[in-house]
Scaffold this motif. Sequence first.
Motif, PDB file in Angstrom:
ATOM      1  N   PRO A   1      -7.450  -0.420  -8.141  1.00 21.35           N
ATOM      2  CA  PRO A   1      -6.383  -0.222  -9.132  1.00 21.35           C
ATOM      3  C   PRO A   1      -5.775  -1.553  -9.578  1.00 21.35           C
ATOM      4  O   PRO A   1      -5.827  -2.520  -8.856  1.00 21.35           O
TER       5      PRO A   1
ATOM      6  N   GLU B   1      -3.720  10.246 -14.828  1.00 14.44           N
ATOM      7  CA  GLU B   1      -3.416   9.693 -13.520  1.00 14.44           C
ATOM      8  C   GLU B   1      -3.229  10.791 -12.473  1.00 14.44           C
ATOM      9  O   GLU B   1      -3.667  10.693 -11.335  1.00 14.44           O
ATOM     10  N   GLN B   2      -2.585  11.873 -12.911  1.00 12.63           N
ATOM     11  CA  GLN B   2      -2.392  12.996 -11.975  1.00 12.63           C
ATOM     12  C   GLN B   2      -3.735  13.570 -11.535  1.00 12.63           C
ATOM     13  O   GLN B   2      -3.928  13.927 -10.376  1.00 12.63           O
TER      14      GLN B   2
ATOM     15  N   VAL C   1      -5.151  11.325  -8.908  1.00 16.65           N
ATOM     16  CA  VAL C   1      -4.474  11.475  -7.610  1.00 16.65           C
ATOM     17  C   VAL C   1      -4.949  12.751  -6.915  1.00 16.65           C
ATOM     18  O   VAL C   1      -5.219  12.764  -5.712  1.00 16.65           O
ATOM     19  N   ARG C   2      -5.076  13.801  -7.671  1.00 20.24           N
ATOM     20  CA  ARG C   2      -5.503  15.070  -7.071  1.00 20.24           C
ATOM     21  C   ARG C   2      -6.933  14.974  -6.555  1.00 20.24           C
ATOM     22  O   ARG C   2      -7.267  15.525  -5.497  1.00 20.24           O
TER      23      ARG C   2
ATOM     24  N   ASP D   1       0.842  -1.212   0.000  1.00 18.36           N
ATOM     25  CA  ASP D   1       0.000   0.000   0.000  1.00 18.36           C
ATOM     26  C   ASP D   1       0.861   1.240   0.000  1.00 18.36           C
ATOM     27  O   ASP D   1       0.638   2.181  -0.764  1.00 18.36           O
TER      28      ASP D   1
ATOM     29  N   ARG E   1      -2.156   7.058   4.227  1.00 22.11           N
ATOM     30  CA  ARG E   1      -2.024   6.274   2.982  1.00 22.11           C
ATOM     31  C   ARG E   1      -3.257   5.387   2.775  1.00 22.11           C
ATOM     32  O   ARG E   1      -3.774   5.256   1.655  1.00 22.11           O
ATOM     33  N   GLN E   2      -3.698   4.748   3.869  1.00 19.34           N
ATOM     34  CA  GLN E   2      -4.891   3.898   3.762  1.00 19.34           C
ATOM     35  C   GLN E   2      -6.097   4.723   3.315  1.00 19.34           C
ATOM     36  O   GLN E   2      -6.897   4.291   2.471  1.00 19.34           O
TER      37      GLN E   2
ATOM     38  N   TYR F   1      -9.264   6.734  -3.380  1.00 21.03           N
ATOM     39  CA  TYR F   1      -8.964   6.504  -4.798  1.00 21.03           C
ATOM     40  C   TYR F   1      -9.837   5.373  -5.325  1.00 21.03           C
ATOM     41  O   TYR F   1     -10.429   5.450  -6.415  1.00 21.03           O
TER      42      TYR F   1
ATOM     43  N   GLY G   1       4.095  10.681  -8.878  1.00 26.33           N
ATOM     44  CA  GLY G   1       3.715  11.022 -10.250  1.00 26.33           C
ATOM     45  C   GLY G   1       3.231  12.449 -10.385  1.00 26.33           C
ATOM     46  O   GLY G   1       3.093  12.975 -11.493  1.00 26.33           O
ATOM     47  N   LEU G   2       2.973  13.084  -9.264  1.00 25.95           N
ATOM     48  CA  LEU G   2       2.553  14.491  -9.317  1.00 25.95           C
ATOM     49  C   LEU G   2       3.787  15.352  -9.507  1.00 25.95           C
ATOM     50  O   LEU G   2       4.629  15.462  -8.617  1.00 25.95           O
TER      51      LEU G   2
ATOM     52  N   TRP H   1       2.483   1.768  -3.319  1.00 25.23           N
ATOM     53  CA  TRP H   1       1.513   2.168  -4.340  1.00 25.23           C
ATOM     54  C   TRP H   1       1.130   3.647  -4.175  1.00 25.23           C
ATOM     55  O   TRP H   1       1.115   4.409  -5.142  1.00 25.23           O
ATOM     56  N   VAL H   2       0.861   4.032  -2.937  1.00 28.27           N
ATOM     57  CA  VAL H   2       0.476   5.429  -2.689  1.00 28.27           C
ATOM     58  C   VAL H   2       1.639   6.357  -3.013  1.00 28.27           C
ATOM     59  O   VAL H   2       1.462   7.386  -3.689  1.00 28.27           O
TER      60      VAL H   2
ATOM     61  N   PHE I   1      -6.014   7.435   1.607  1.00 29.66           N
ATOM     62  CA  PHE I   1      -5.837   7.809   0.203  1.00 29.66           C
ATOM     63  C   PHE I   1      -6.274   6.679  -0.713  1.00 29.66           C
ATOM     64  O   PHE I   1      -7.014   6.860  -1.685  1.00 29.66           O
ATOM     65  N   ARG I   2      -5.806   5.474  -0.364  1.00 35.43           N
ATOM     66  CA  ARG I   2      -6.130   4.330  -1.226  1.00 35.43           C
ATOM     67  C   ARG I   2      -7.639   4.081  -1.245  1.00 35.43           C
ATOM     68  O   ARG I   2      -8.228   3.791  -2.291  1.00 35.43           O
TER      69      ARG I   2
END
Lengths: 296, 167
Positions: free
Chosen positions: B167, B103-104, B107-108, A5, B153-154, B160, A15-16, A8-9, B156-157
């Motif tokens: 994904p 993809e950007q 993410v945003r 995780d 992070r969790q 997403y 990528g930004l 991946w994050v 965020f995932r």
Amino acid sequence: MANHDDRWVDDRLAGLQARGNWMPDAGAALTRLRKRARRRAVVVRTWVWTTVAAAGAFAALLVAPASRACAQQPGQCLQRAFGVTAPARPVPVATPVQSESAPAAAPPKQPANLPATPADFKLLGSASAPVEIDLYLDYDCSPCGDFVRTIVPALMEQYVVPGKARLRYRDYPLPSHPYAALAARDADAAGRLGYYEVAMRQLFETRQLWDRNGEVDLQLAPVLPARAMAEVQRGLSDPHQDEEIAADSSAGQADHVDRTPFVVVVSGGKREAVMATPLTFGALKECLDRLPRCPQ
Amino acid sequence: MDAPEDSVDFDTFFRAHYARIARAVARVVGDDACAEELAVEAFWKYWRTPAAQGEQAGGWVYRTAIRLGIGELRRRARHARYAGLLRFGSPPNPEAIHAASEEQKRVRMALAGLKPRDAELLLLRSDDYSYEDLAALLDLNLASVGTLLVRARQAFRKEYTKLYGEP
């Protein structure tokens, strides 16, 4: 799984990217920031000066002696503040005349633009008139106000202006009216500046406002010019200010005044009280027309 | 510091940090012009916040700029949600199209759906800030930074996935 995780994050976030060839222009940005600071300085300065001006105006209102009166009658107050003469200011019915027997005393010092001090501002009519009408008044007395408003004009028209008699106002504050003497002081102080009738009428009209708290000068403020008002207030600390009231009161005691309004007619050296009840113009006329003997 | 125009120190500080901060904000919002505006805004806040002017001044402005960027991102996300559009910023020009990949954008959008502190943590960490820096900048207990990062992070995932599927 957690590490997966995390990776991946982090990959997504990595990528930004900003555009590779883009270089922010610090100089232009600094110029923008300075412009903004200058705009803000102008706004702050404007705000501060506006606040200071407003606070100053507020403080001036607080310390001004006529602030409460101004709140009640803002129109007249503004007219005075900006030096505009009120067109509807009441004019005295008759002009006080110089007494022939008055000593040639030096007039008290007056500020500019105040009218000349009348030698005897409580005396209306010709000094050579054969009869004198002494009118004893208490400012905290409703019938006195009525008398001044309704009967005095008739007396002026039929006796004083034609020269048949002269009218003398006398202060006779009754002990039961705690602020009547104060009102008499203010009226006399205004009278010494040439505003006696204006002040007297205003005090009668606003009696119900000042007779509760004694704030007499606040009621005078709307009808007197600002400088005259200031002189009146300064005059209140004059140790001789009560001498006229005391003299009138002594005369009243000699005349056996037992109520107000009270009229004494002086003719041929004799003083005679008009005892009619109620004290009407008719009763006065009957007395004046039958002098030297006033029927009771 | 009385005013930026009166202070050589401020000019030096501004020139030393501005480009890095503007580029960091551009990563968040994906719009150069907007990033410059937000960076200037962050310096403006710095100038008006005497308490920020100390050893950590650079970090303070950086964090403030990132926070402004996230705020902008959330504002755009709200707008996009209401408008039914998943488009950021002004109408795309060739440069923007080239710079911002699909993809950007995703993410945003996901970042915009996070709690601001989680988004700040992720962005600062991805810019190589250490745990100590993160603790100092975000006023966190150093011992809890790792845990908070894991949770961010969790989150965020999860966000997403909610928006775009697994994904």
